[in-house]
Design a protein around this motif. Structure first.
Motif, PDB file in Angstrom:
ATOM      1  N   ASN A  65       0.889  -1.328   0.080  1.00 17.47           N
ATOM      2  CA  ASN A  65       0.003  -0.039  -0.086  1.00 17.47           C
ATOM      3  C   ASN A  65       0.926   1.359  -0.159  1.00 17.47           C
ATOM      4  O   ASN A  65       0.375   2.054  -0.632  1.00 17.47           O
ATOM      5  CB  ASN A  65      -0.826  -0.167   1.156  1.00 17.47           C
ATOM      6  CG  ASN A  65      -2.251  -0.571   1.085  1.00 17.47           C
ATOM      7  OD1 ASN A  65      -2.880  -0.396   0.015  1.00 17.47           O
ATOM      8  ND2 ASN A  65      -2.427  -1.814   1.521  1.00 17.47           N
ATOM      9  N   ARG A  66       2.168   1.236   0.896  1.00 17.56           N
ATOM     10  CA  ARG A  66       2.692   2.470   0.969  1.00 17.56           C
ATOM     11  C   ARG A  66       3.406   2.480  -0.526  1.00 17.56           C
ATOM     12  O   ARG A  66       3.512   3.617  -0.874  1.00 17.56           O
ATOM     13  CB  ARG A  66       3.749   2.341   1.926  1.00 17.56           C
ATOM     14  CG  ARG A  66       4.805   3.589   2.007  1.00 17.56           C
ATOM     15  CD  ARG A  66       5.713   3.453   3.267  1.00 17.56           C
ATOM     16  NE  ARG A  66       6.738   2.071   2.806  1.00 17.56           N
ATOM     17  CZ  ARG A  66       7.623   1.859   2.073  1.00 17.56           C
ATOM     18  NH1 ARG A  66       7.782   2.902   1.152  1.00 17.56           N
ATOM     19  NH2 ARG A  66       8.052   0.638   1.999  1.00 17.56           N
ATOM     20  N   SER A  67       4.202   1.618  -1.149  1.00 18.90           N
ATOM     21  CA  SER A  67       4.772   1.852  -2.323  1.00 18.90           C
ATOM     22  C   SER A  67       4.120   1.735  -3.727  1.00 18.90           C
ATOM     23  O   SER A  67       4.401   2.509  -4.432  1.00 18.90           O
ATOM     24  CB  SER A  67       5.911   0.802  -2.450  1.00 18.90           C
ATOM     25  OG  SER A  67       5.299  -0.551  -2.303  1.00 18.90           O
ATOM     26  N   PHE A  68       2.809   0.957  -3.915  1.00 20.80           N
ATOM     27  CA  PHE A  68       2.255   0.786  -5.042  1.00 20.80           C
ATOM     28  C   PHE A  68       1.107   1.544  -4.997  1.00 20.80           C
ATOM     29  O   PHE A  68       0.709   2.135  -5.866  1.00 20.80           O
ATOM     30  CB  PHE A  68       2.036  -0.753  -5.258  1.00 20.80           C
ATOM     31  CG  PHE A  68       1.384  -0.929  -6.426  1.00 20.80           C
ATOM     32  CD1 PHE A  68       1.832  -0.711  -7.654  1.00 20.80           C
ATOM     33  CD2 PHE A  68       0.053  -1.591  -6.354  1.00 20.80           C
ATOM     34  CE1 PHE A  68       1.018  -1.177  -8.865  1.00 20.80           C
ATOM     35  CE2 PHE A  68      -0.658  -1.704  -7.436  1.00 20.80           C
ATOM     36  CZ  PHE A  68      -0.095  -1.554  -8.854  1.00 20.80           C
ATOM     37  N   VAL A  69       0.048   1.616  -4.031  1.00 26.24           N
ATOM     38  CA  VAL A  69      -0.892   2.069  -4.025  1.00 26.24           C
ATOM     39  C   VAL A  69      -0.980   3.719  -3.820  1.00 26.24           C
ATOM     40  O   VAL A  69      -1.530   4.433  -4.614  1.00 26.24           O
ATOM     41  CB  VAL A  69      -2.122   1.481  -2.966  1.00 26.24           C
ATOM     42  CG1 VAL A  69      -3.402   2.232  -2.959  1.00 26.24           C
ATOM     43  CG2 VAL A  69      -2.379   0.042  -3.293  1.00 26.24           C
ATOM     44  N   PHE A  70      -0.479   4.133  -2.812  1.00 30.34           N
ATOM     45  CA  PHE A  70      -0.472   5.344  -2.464  1.00 30.34           C
ATOM     46  C   PHE A  70       0.906   6.051  -2.881  1.00 30.34           C
ATOM     47  O   PHE A  70       1.426   7.055  -2.794  1.00 30.34           O
ATOM     48  CB  PHE A  70      -0.548   5.630  -1.253  1.00 30.34           C
ATOM     49  CG  PHE A  70      -1.895   5.127  -0.598  1.00 30.34           C
ATOM     50  CD1 PHE A  70      -3.072   5.637  -0.964  1.00 30.34           C
ATOM     51  CD2 PHE A  70      -2.023   4.073   0.094  1.00 30.34           C
ATOM     52  CE1 PHE A  70      -4.433   5.359  -0.609  1.00 30.34           C
ATOM     53  CE2 PHE A  70      -3.220   3.523   0.443  1.00 30.34           C
ATOM     54  CZ  PHE A  70      -4.510   4.368   0.051  1.00 30.34           C
ATOM     55  N   LYS A  71       2.239   5.223  -3.291  1.00 26.23           N
ATOM     56  CA  LYS A  71       3.190   5.755  -3.892  1.00 26.23           C
ATOM     57  C   LYS A  71       4.089   6.799  -3.072  1.00 26.23           C
ATOM     58  O   LYS A  71       4.417   7.854  -3.331  1.00 26.23           O
ATOM     59  CB  LYS A  71       2.920   6.304  -5.308  1.00 26.23           C
ATOM     60  CG  LYS A  71       2.476   5.243  -6.366  1.00 26.23           C
ATOM     61  CD  LYS A  71       2.437   5.727  -7.705  1.00 26.23           C
ATOM     62  CE  LYS A  71       1.842   4.751  -8.615  1.00 26.23           C
ATOM     63  NZ  LYS A  71       1.803   5.162 -10.096  1.00 26.23           N
ATOM     64  N   THR A 129      -5.756   8.040   4.911  1.00 27.64           N
ATOM     65  CA  THR A 129      -5.538   9.171   5.436  1.00 27.64           C
ATOM     66  C   THR A 129      -4.152   9.396   5.815  1.00 27.64           C
ATOM     67  O   THR A 129      -3.433  10.288   5.878  1.00 27.64           O
ATOM     68  CB  THR A 129      -6.259   9.011   6.726  1.00 27.64           C
ATOM     69  OG1 THR A 129      -7.727   9.090   6.342  1.00 27.64           O
ATOM     70  CG2 THR A 129      -6.164  10.147   7.621  1.00 27.64           C
ATOM     71  N   ILE A 130      -3.627   8.117   6.091  1.00 21.83           N
ATOM     72  CA  ILE A 130      -2.099   7.756   6.541  1.00 21.83           C
ATOM     73  C   ILE A 130      -1.152   8.102   5.486  1.00 21.83           C
ATOM     74  O   ILE A 130      -0.161   8.910   5.679  1.00 21.83           O
ATOM     75  CB  ILE A 130      -1.980   6.463   7.154  1.00 21.83           C
ATOM     76  CG1 ILE A 130      -2.666   6.104   8.273  1.00 21.83           C
ATOM     77  CG2 ILE A 130      -0.402   6.167   7.371  1.00 21.83           C
ATOM     78  CD1 ILE A 130      -2.733   4.621   8.812  1.00 21.83           C
ATOM     79  N   PHE A 131      -1.267   7.654   4.334  1.00 25.59           N
ATOM     80  CA  PHE A 131      -0.197   7.627   3.274  1.00 25.59           C
ATOM     81  C   PHE A 131      -0.536   9.000   2.234  1.00 25.59           C
ATOM     82  O   PHE A 131       0.573   9.443   1.807  1.00 25.59           O
ATOM     83  CB  PHE A 131      -0.331   6.516   2.382  1.00 25.59           C
ATOM     84  CG  PHE A 131       0.217   5.071   3.073  1.00 25.59           C
ATOM     85  CD1 PHE A 131       1.503   5.190   3.830  1.00 25.59           C
ATOM     86  CD2 PHE A 131      -0.644   3.999   3.108  1.00 25.59           C
ATOM     87  CE1 PHE A 131       1.904   4.037   4.662  1.00 25.59           C
ATOM     88  CE2 PHE A 131      -0.163   2.885   3.939  1.00 25.59           C
ATOM     89  CZ  PHE A 131       1.181   2.811   4.355  1.00 25.59           C
ATOM     90  N   THR A 132      -1.572   9.236   2.250  1.00 26.54           N
ATOM     91  CA  THR A 132      -1.818  10.541   1.481  1.00 26.54           C
ATOM     92  C   THR A 132      -2.270  11.858   2.433  1.00 26.54           C
ATOM     93  O   THR A 132      -2.487  12.744   1.472  1.00 26.54           O
ATOM     94  CB  THR A 132      -2.644  10.277   0.220  1.00 26.54           C
ATOM     95  OG1 THR A 132      -3.866  10.123   0.693  1.00 26.54           O
ATOM     96  CG2 THR A 132      -2.218   9.168  -0.443  1.00 26.54           C
ATOM     97  N   ARG A 133      -2.711  11.612   3.486  1.00 23.79           N
ATOM     98  CA  ARG A 133      -3.296  12.809   4.190  1.00 23.79           C
ATOM     99  C   ARG A 133      -4.524  13.104   3.641  1.00 23.79           C
ATOM    100  O   ARG A 133      -4.570  14.382   3.625  1.00 23.79           O
ATOM    101  CB  ARG A 133      -2.201  13.862   4.638  1.00 23.79           C
ATOM    102  CG  ARG A 133      -1.166  13.132   5.306  1.00 23.79           C
ATOM    103  CD  ARG A 133      -0.750  14.075   6.546  1.00 23.79           C
ATOM    104  NE  ARG A 133       0.221  13.777   7.237  1.00 23.79           N
ATOM    105  CZ  ARG A 133       0.987  12.774   7.492  1.00 23.79           C
ATOM    106  NH1 ARG A 133       1.105  11.729   6.760  1.00 23.79           N
ATOM    107  NH2 ARG A 133       2.145  12.666   8.267  1.00 23.79           N
ATOM    108  N   GLY A 134      -5.334  12.526   2.790  1.00 23.01           N
ATOM    109  CA  GLY A 134      -6.624  12.945   2.239  1.00 23.01           C
ATOM    110  C   GLY A 134      -6.318  13.341   0.526  1.00 23.01           C
ATOM    111  O   GLY A 134      -7.049  13.718  -0.075  1.00 23.01           O
ATOM    112  N   VAL A 135      -5.046  13.225   0.246  1.00 23.67           N
ATOM    113  CA  VAL A 135      -4.804  14.030  -1.199  1.00 23.67           C
ATOM    114  C   VAL A 135      -4.496  12.892  -2.099  1.00 23.67           C
ATOM    115  O   VAL A 135      -3.435  11.941  -1.742  1.00 23.67           O
ATOM    116  CB  VAL A 135      -3.490  15.004  -1.043  1.00 23.67           C
ATOM    117  CG1 VAL A 135      -3.353  15.288  -2.541  1.00 23.67           C
ATOM    118  CG2 VAL A 135      -3.682  15.956  -0.223  1.00 23.67           C
TER     119      VAL A 135
END
Length: 137
Positions: A65-71, A129-135
């Motif tokens: 999720n960190r590396s592929f989904v939310f980059k 929310t964690i990885f993109t802070r909503g963006v």
């Protein structure tokens, strides 16, 4: 003849993110479900097998999720909230599994599918929310 448009040009970044999340979800869910089956066969304890399988899936999920989904690059401060989201999700899915199997008599493997479905919704909202802070990326 015009060349075909790339799919990325007509699908929004938000939708691409959800598609990537679904792909990772399939990988993560299969990993956790196979682990659940193996652990249940070994222990014959559905709650223990579910919890252990969840933690195996959680580690796979964090990386993908960190590396592929939310980059997003690995940053300090991401892992603890990730664990909080997962513990919340685990509590909900374990409660659902317990209710369906022990109180409603549902077949344990089918009940686990419902428990996983509930955790997926909680996880997506929390991870976003964690990885993109909503963006969206």
């Amino acid at each position: 003849m015009k060349p075909a448009k790339k799919a990325s040009s007509w699908i929004s970044p938000s939708l691409w993110q959800k598609i990537r999340f679904a792909m990772v979800g399939v990988i993560n869910t299969l990993t956790a479900y196979v682990a659940f089956i193996a652990l249940y066969q070994i222990t014959h304890r559905h709650i223990l097998a579910s919890v252990l399988a969840y933690f195996i899936g959680m580690m796979v999920s964090y990386v993908l999720n960190r590396s592929f989904v939310f980059k997003q690059p690995k940053r300090s401060g991401q892992f603890v909230p990730f664990c909080v989201v997962n513990l919340t999700s685990l509590a909900c899915s374990t409660g659902i599994l317990y209710l369906l199997v022990d109180h409603l008599g549902m077949y344990v493997y089918l009940a686990q599918v419902f428990a996983i479905g509930a955790s997926m919704v909680i996880n997506y909202l929390g991870y976003r929310t964690i990885f993109t802070r909503g963006v969206y990326q």
